[in-house]
Design a protein around this motif. Structure first.
Motif, short mmCIF file in Angstrom:
data_model
loop_
_atom_site.label_atom_id
_atom_site.label_comp_id
_atom_site.label_asym_id
_atom_site.label_seq_id
_atom_site.Cartn_x
_atom_site.Cartn_y
_atom_site.Cartn_z
N GLN A 64 46.72 21.77 48.46
CA GLN A 64 47.79 21.19 49.28
C GLN A 64 48.01 19.73 48.92
OE1 GLN A 64 46.56 21.88 53.35
NE2 GLN A 64 46.15 24.03 52.92
N LEU A 272 44.55 24.73 58.64
CA LEU A 272 45.57 25.28 57.76
C LEU A 272 46.07 26.64 58.24
CD1 LEU A 272 43.79 26.21 54.39
CD2 LEU A 272 42.76 26.29 56.64
N ALA A 273 47.25 27.02 57.79
CA ALA A 273 47.92 28.19 58.31
C ALA A 273 47.11 29.48 58.14
CB ALA A 273 49.29 28.35 57.62
N PHE A 293 51.42 20.49 60.72
CA PHE A 293 51.74 21.83 60.21
C PHE A 293 53.19 21.78 59.76
CE2 PHE A 293 52.86 22.10 64.75
CZ PHE A 293 54.12 22.67 64.69
N LYS A 316 54.06 26.46 49.96
CA LYS A 316 54.50 26.12 51.30
C LYS A 316 53.72 24.91 51.79
CE LYS A 316 55.59 30.88 52.73
NZ LYS A 316 55.28 31.96 53.72
N ASP A 318 51.49 22.59 54.14
CA ASP A 318 50.41 22.93 55.07
C ASP A 318 49.77 21.65 55.55
OD1 ASP A 318 48.51 24.49 56.51
OD2 ASP A 318 48.48 26.00 54.92
#
Length: 411
Positions: A64, A272-273, A293, A316, A318
Motif C-alpha cells: 500500500q 486494512l480492508a 480507509f 485499491k 487502503d
C-alpha cells in the motif's frame, strides 16, 4: 487492534507480496550547465531510497505504501516525476520487517549517494534507521511505523503517517471530552504489543483521571471465553481491545457469546480492508478508531487524485496508501525548496518544519518542534459482515483534538 507497529487495527497479520521495483523517471530541462551532461541536456537525477517491507509479515502494508508513493510523486510533480528538471529516481530496499536488514539497506543506499530515505513500515525499523540518517545527515521520512518515539527522534527524522498517541486519543474520544472518573479496561494479549497498549492507555487516559486496568491473555490461549468473562466483569465504561494473531475471530465470537457488547462500549482499531471479515457479526457492534480507509476523507481533491492513480494502476487504496502519498508530497516539497539539490540536507529539513498542506486526509501540518504530523482521525462503524462489511465515518476527529504533546528533540 493489530499486532503490527504499523497500526493497531486488524486482529491478524496479513502478508501480501509487494509490488516490483519502481523507477520514476521524469522530464528533464535542457542545457543546464554543471548539473548533468551538457550533451544530453539533462539535469542530474535525485535518488530517493525506499526502505520498506516488500516481503515479510507487513508486506501488505508495504505494498500500500509503495502504491501511494507512486501516486503521490506523480501528483506532486504534476505528472513529470521530476523537480526543477531533476528526474526523481527511486531505489528500493526490502527490510522484510527486520531492523537489521533495514539498517544494512539504508547504509547501502546512503553509500550510493541517496540523501533522502523514506519507508519504514514497522516501528522497530524506523527507530533504527532514524539514527543512521542523523549520523549521515540524510533526510528520513518514516512511513506507517506508529511508535511515538519516532516523533522527536532527531532533527533529520520526520513521519508521513500517524502515531500511537493519535490512535489512543481517537479511542478516548468515544467516552467524551472528560475521562475523569471513567473506567477503562484494556483487553489484550500478555505480550510486548499488548503491554505497550496498556501503557499507552494509562499514559493518556490515566493522566486525565480515568481508572485503567487490563485483562491480559497468554498469546497461546485458544479458549478466550474466560478473558471475555473477565472483561465483562470489570464493568468498564469503555473496553479497549488490542489483539493480535489468528485467534481474532475467536475473540470476537467470545465477546459476543458473553454479551459484552450490551454491557459496555467496545473500541478497537480498524485495519486494512482484508481484515473486515474477521469481526464477523460483532463488527456492527464495535466502535472503531481509524487512520484511513478508502473514501474516509469525503473524496477531497487530493484523495480523488490518489484513488484515481491507484485504481488505474490496478489496485485499491487502503489504510496505508496515504502514508506513501504523503511521503512523496513531503519529498517533492523539500526538493522544490532547493530546486532539486540535495547537498544541503539542513535546507531540506528546514523546508518541512512547520509546513501545512492539503493531504489525502485533509489539512496536514508538520510540527516544527518535533516533526509530529498533525492530522485528523476517524471514528468509524462497520455495516454488514464478511465480504459485505463496509466502513462508514461516524465522526472526523480534528487534528488538534488528537495532537500528541510536544516531544523534546532527542538529537
Amino acid at each position: 487492534m493489530s499486532r503490527t507497529d504499523a497500526t493497531p487495527g486488524s486482529a491478524r497479520r496479513l502478508a501480501v507480496m509487494a509490488a516490483c521495483g519502481l523507477l520514476a523517471v521524469g522530464c528533464a530541462k535542457a542545457g543546464t550547465a554543471g548539473t548533468g551532461s551538457a550533451d544530453s541536456g539533462s539535469k542530474a537525477p535525485v535518488q530517493v531510497g525506499l526502505v520498506y517491507s516488500k516481503t515479510g509479515p507487513l508486506a501488505a502494508y508495504g505494498k500500500q505504501y509503495l502504491e501511494g508513493f507512486k501516486a503521490g510523486l506523480a501528483y506532486a510533480t504534476k505528472g513529470t516525476n521530476a523537480v526543477d528538471g531533476h528526474p526523481v529516481e527511486i531505489a528500493e530496499q526490502d527490510d522484510a520487517g527486520d531492523p537489521a536488514k533495514a539498517v544494512s539497506g539504508a547504509k547501502d543506499l546512503i553509500g550510493k549517494g541517496a540523501k533522502i530515505l523514506a519507508g519504514s513500515t514497522a516501528s522497530g525499523v524506523a527507530l533504527q534507521v532514524g539514527p543512521i540518517a542523523a549520523q549521515n545527515k540524510v533526510l528520513f521520512i518514516s512511513g506507517p511505523a506508529a511508535a511515538d518515539k519516532v516523533t522527536g527522534l532527531n532533527k533529520y527524522t520526520f513521519r508521513s503517517g500517524r502515531q500511537s498517541y493519535q490512535d489512543i486519543r481517537t479511542a478516548a474520544s468515544f467516552i467524551g471530552k472528560d475521562a475523569k472518573g471513567k473506567k477503562v479496561t484494556v483487553l489484550a494479549q500478555d505480550s510486548a504489543f499488548g503491554q505497550a497498549n496498556v501503557a499507552a492507555v494509562k499514559a493518556v487516559l490515566g493522566a486525565e483521571g480515568a481508572t485503567v486496568d487490563a485483562v491480559l491473555a497468554p498469546p497461546s490461549a485458544t479458549d478466550l471465553t474466560p478473558f471475555a468473562t473477565q472483561a465483562k466483569g470489570a464493568k468498564p465504561d469503555l473496553l479497549f481491545v488490542a489483539w493480535a494473531g489468528d485467534t481474532a475471530s475467536a475473540l470476537w465470537t467470545s465477546l459476543s457469546q458473553q454479551d459484552v457488547f450490551s454491557a459496555t462500549q467496545v473500541v478497537t482499531g480498524l485495519d486494512l480492508a482484508a481484515s473486515y471479515p474477521l469481526f464477523g457479526q460483532a463488527g456492527e457492534k464495535i466502535s472503531f478508531l481509524n487512520h484511513y480507509f478508502a473514501g474516509a476523507a469525503g473524496s477531497n481533491e487530493v484523495e480523488v487524485a490518489m484513488t484515481d492513480a491507484v485504481t488505474k494502476a490496478g489496485s485499491k487504496p487502503d489504510i496505508f496508501t496515504p502514508d506513501g502519498f504523503t511521503a512523496a508530497q513531503m519529498v517533492v516539497h523539500a526538493l522544490e525548496s532547493t530546486k532539486g539539490a540535495t547537498a544541503d540536507t539542513d535546507a531540506l529539513v528546514k523546508s518541512l518544519e512547520g509546513w501545512s498542506f492539503d493531504g489525502v486526509k485533509g489539512k496536514l501540518t508538520v510540527r516544527a518542534e518535533d516533526h509530529a504530523l498533525l492530522q485528523p482521525m476517524f471514528q468509524v462503524k462497520l455495516t454488514g459482515s464478511g465480504a459485505a462489511a463496509e466502513p462508514t465515518v461516524v465522526n472526523t476527529v480534528p487534528a488538534d483534538q488528537v495532537a500528541p504533546p510536544v516531544a523534546p528533540m532527542a538529537g
